[in-house]
Enzyme design. Structure first.
Site: not given
Ligand code: 137
Length: 249
Positions: A111, A53, A212-213, A182, A51, A160
């Site tokens: 996204k 970001k 995800e995340s 997520n 990603e 999602e």
């Molecule tokens: P990561 O690997 O950065 O933890 O997560 C990747 C991805 O799931 C995340 O960037 C989402 O696309 C959007 N992220 C966040 C968010 C959405 C809502 C609130 C906060 C954030 O902190 O990244």
């Protein structure tokens, strides 16, 4: 229009009305998002969606050249790229998406917080191959309608979910076959990777499941994979240190 939303999420959705719509001829083929994941898996790699970001409501901030990042991830063998386009909380932009779409030949995930058809027309125009739909911010009928609009363009809708209720909605809608699970709760912003494992057990077996995340270790990828994840969407860890991709793939 949307389910009851508060705080930053409410502000994001409200601001969508003033976002521009881009309608232009697309000069990029559609790269199949699901096929790319399945191919990487068959070849014995961990299918990673890297990603791009720059910031987030969690307080994350990272400057990086988007073109260099995208090229590096493509040459490292990722299954696809996810690009945040929301401008206020995530410092995203359609122009950055468009610029990346012009130089890479791998699937790109749009996204954003998609609640209108215009956003999907924009996604297609600027070169998206997949579009995120977040169950948390949509009513069932909105989800189904937007899902069909995405499919109409032959892009992949990535639906999602973040809890059991979202999963029920996603699973009961006939065509949903690609689910993003997520680990981050969109209200509290807490991240629990274990939650993804629990939800994956409840997801339809036939669906393609993307964790995800919160992924920042190879061991997490193995654990998630063992428990049914087909692909891994990673933002923060790769934005901070793109070279980590070598350990993740
Ligand atoms: P990561 O690997 O950065 O933890 O997560 C990747 C991805 O799931 C995340 O960037 C989402 O696309 C959007 N992220 C966040 C968010 C959405 C809502 C609130 C906060 C954030 O902190 O990244």
């Amino acid at each position: 229009m949307t389910r009851e939303l508060t705080g930053w999420l409410y502000e994001v959705i409200k601001a969508i009305k003033s976002r521009k719509t881009i309608i232009k001829t697309r000069d990029r083929p559609i790269y199949d998002f699901k096929e790319s994941i399945i191919k990487k898996k068959k070849e014995g790699f961990n299918p990673i969606i890297a990603e791009f970001k720059k910031s987030s409501p969690s307080g994350f901030k990272q400057e990086r050249n988007p073109i260099e990042y995208a090229k590096f991830m493509e040459s490292s063998g990722v299954a696809g790229l996810s690009i945040l386009t929301e401008p206020v909380y995530f410092s995203g932009s359609y122009d950055v998406f468009d610029a990346i779409a012009k130089i890479v030949k791998i699937p790109l995930l749009f996204k954003d917080f998609v609640v209108t058809e215009d956003q999907i027309h924009t996604a297609y125009s600027i070169g998206a191959d997949a579009v995120l739909l977040i169950v948390r911010i949509l009513k069932e009928n909105e989800l189904c309608n937007l899902y069909e609009v995405i499919k109409g363009y032959k892009m992949t809708p990535l639906v999602e979910i973040e809890n059991e209720n979202d999963l029920k909605i996603a699973a009961s809608y006939c065509g949903v076959d690609t689910i993003g699970i997520n680990a981050r709760d969109l209200n509290s912003l807490n991240v629990k990777v274990e939650k993804v494992i629990e939800l994956m057990k409840l997801a339809p077996a036939r669906s393609l499941k993307i964790a995800e995340s919160g992924i920042n270790k190879r061991s997490q990828i193995f654990q998630l994979r063992k428990n049914g994840a087909d692909a891994f969407l990673i933002g923060t860890a790769l934005m901070k240190d793109p070279y980590k991709i070598k350990f993740f793939i």
